[in-house]
Scaffold this motif. Structure first.
Motif, PDB file in Angstrom:
ATOM      1  N   ARG A   1     -24.728   9.320  18.909  1.00  0.00           N
ATOM      2  CA  ARG A   1     -23.649   8.350  18.737  1.00  0.00           C
ATOM      3  C   ARG A   1     -23.130   7.871  20.092  1.00  0.00           C
TER       4      ARG A   1
ATOM      5  N   THR B   1     -30.287  14.819  11.794  1.00  0.00           N
ATOM      6  CA  THR B   1     -28.908  15.287  11.847  1.00  0.00           C
ATOM      7  C   THR B   1     -28.774  16.482  10.903  1.00  0.00           C
TER       8      THR B   1
ATOM      9  N   GLU C   1     -23.607  12.004   8.815  1.00  0.00           N
ATOM     10  CA  GLU C   1     -23.879  11.797  10.237  1.00  0.00           C
ATOM     11  C   GLU C   1     -25.037  10.824  10.431  1.00  0.00           C
TER      12      GLU C   1
ATOM     13  N   GLU D   1     -24.136   7.214   9.481  1.00  0.00           N
ATOM     14  CA  GLU D   1     -23.291   6.594  10.494  1.00  0.00           C
ATOM     15  C   GLU D   1     -24.114   6.122  11.687  1.00  0.00           C
ATOM     16  N   LEU D   2     -25.064   6.941  12.125  1.00  0.00           N
ATOM     17  CA  LEU D   2     -25.901   6.552  13.262  1.00  0.00           C
ATOM     18  C   LEU D   2     -26.772   5.346  12.925  1.00  0.00           C
TER      19      LEU D   2
ATOM     20  N   LEU E   1     -24.652   2.246  13.014  1.00  0.00           N
ATOM     21  CA  LEU E   1     -24.287   1.909  14.393  1.00  0.00           C
ATOM     22  C   LEU E   1     -25.462   1.268  15.126  1.00  0.00           C
TER      23      LEU E   1
END
Length: 353
Positions: free
Chosen positions: A84, A100, A105, A108-109, A112
């Motif tokens: 991140r 992950t 997690e 989210e990555l 992003l």
């Protein structure tokens, strides 16, 4: 035509993965240049790669203007926060498997990376094992017919529990997250997502206060009538077949492990004579029915090609191609791990949704 630009690489972690796999493969990939390594083992890094700058803190590497790609080869629990941080700094990212610890997690990555239009990939190198490449070709060519039973083992004899984080009671530790991630990824490449999952796992070296994390698992994934069985254990002195695969028209049975890891440990590199080539004694036994004839014999293993991962990654960064392993593919592995943990805890079969 302009020459492909150089991709400058920063490696976080110089333990087994960083020193054995990541750094050597990066260093031998045209277009990639290892510029920074974050490690407490500075002398070892400089002995192996004299021209590389060694830094003490991940942030120093991530914020460096001499790094385009950050490779995270650290303990599993640190994968998500470091990845991140690198994505927020505008860097492309490779994460050592497993991607992950949690699904949130990973999601989210992925969001992003997509928002920032950066490459995010996971190092599932065993897609390029010689035996798996050979098996995949045998299946995809139709020699075995539709597969009904697929069994893959990753068995080792390691009776002594070492002090490494992988064998301690920590988030993301244990054999399922470690070797299980390899076996699951290979199965998903071949067959996609299963209908349901059933898993038994445990600690077998704990009779004298041994393992603190799982060192055995037996995972079954169901695809209609097909059964995919993935197994790993740490107390197997004489291992059986690595792969046992049966289809409607043929069978494939393979002993032994891909030679590339051992070659990297010896200091050999891709491009060396006979790189990735298995000994004939390890070639698979294959039999199939074709045109009314029953054919049986050995299938020479295709050469292993770990170098293809970073070649594909360079192509993804420079030419906009798909990464050799996408983050979404790697997240599917984490989902299977979570379902396996749920299955074991509840002692039941869990549906894949």
């Amino acid at each position: 035509m302009d020459a492909p630009r150089e991709v400058r690489v920063g490696l976080i972690g110089y333990g087994f993965s960083g020193a054995t796999f990541q750094a050597p493969l990066i260093a031998t990939t045209p277009g990639l240049r290892l510029t920074r390594v974050c490690s407490s083992q500075g002398e070892r890094v400089l002995r192996d790669f004299p021209g590389v700058a060694v830094v003490a803190a991940p942030a120093e590497l991530i914020e460096s203007g001499e790094v385009d790609l950050v490779v995270v080869a650290t303990a599993n629990a640190s994968h998500a926060p470091l990845a991140r941080q690198a994505l927020l700094a505008g860097k492309h990212v490779v994460v050592e498997k497993p991607f992950t610890i949690t699904l949130d997690e990973g999601a989210e990555l992925i969001a992003l990376a997509e928002e920032r239009q950066l490459v995010l990939s996971v190092f599932h190198n065993r897609r390029w094992d010689s035996d798996f490449l050979t098996l995949r070709q045998a299946i995809e060519s139709g020699l075995l017919g539709p597969v009904n039973t697929y069994e893959a083992h990753f068995d080792r004899y390691r009776p002594d529990v070492r002090g490494r984080w992988r064998e301690q009671d920590l988030p993301g530790s244990g054999l399922l997250y470690d070797l299980g991630a390899h076996l699951i990824d290979q199965a998903l490449v071949l067959f996609g997502n299963p209908d349901c999952v059933n898993c038994d796992m445990g600690v077998q070296r704990g009779a004298a206060g041994g393992s603190a994390s799982d060192d055995y698992f037996h995972l079954t994934m169901r695809y209609g009538a097909r059964r995919v069985i993935l197994h790993a254990a740490s107390l197997v002195l004489q291992a059986g077949p690595r792969f046992t695969v049966h289809g409607e028209t043929g069978s494939f049975i393979k002993h032994g492990m891909d030679p590339q890891e051992a070659a990297l440990i010896r200091g050999e590199r891709p491009g060396a004579p006979s790189w990735g080539v298995e000994a004939e004694a390890q070639h698979a036994r294959i039999g199939f029915v074709k045109g009314g004839l029953t054919v049986s014999g050995k299938a020479a293993s295709l050469p292993g090609r770990y170098q293809d991962y970073y070649k594909g990654l360079f192509d993804a960064i420079v030419n906009g191609k798909n990464p050799p392993v996408t983050a979404r593919e790697a997240l599917a592995v984490i989902k299977i791990i979570h379902l396996a943990l749920q299955s074991h805890a509840q002692q039941r079969t869990v549906t894949f949704e």
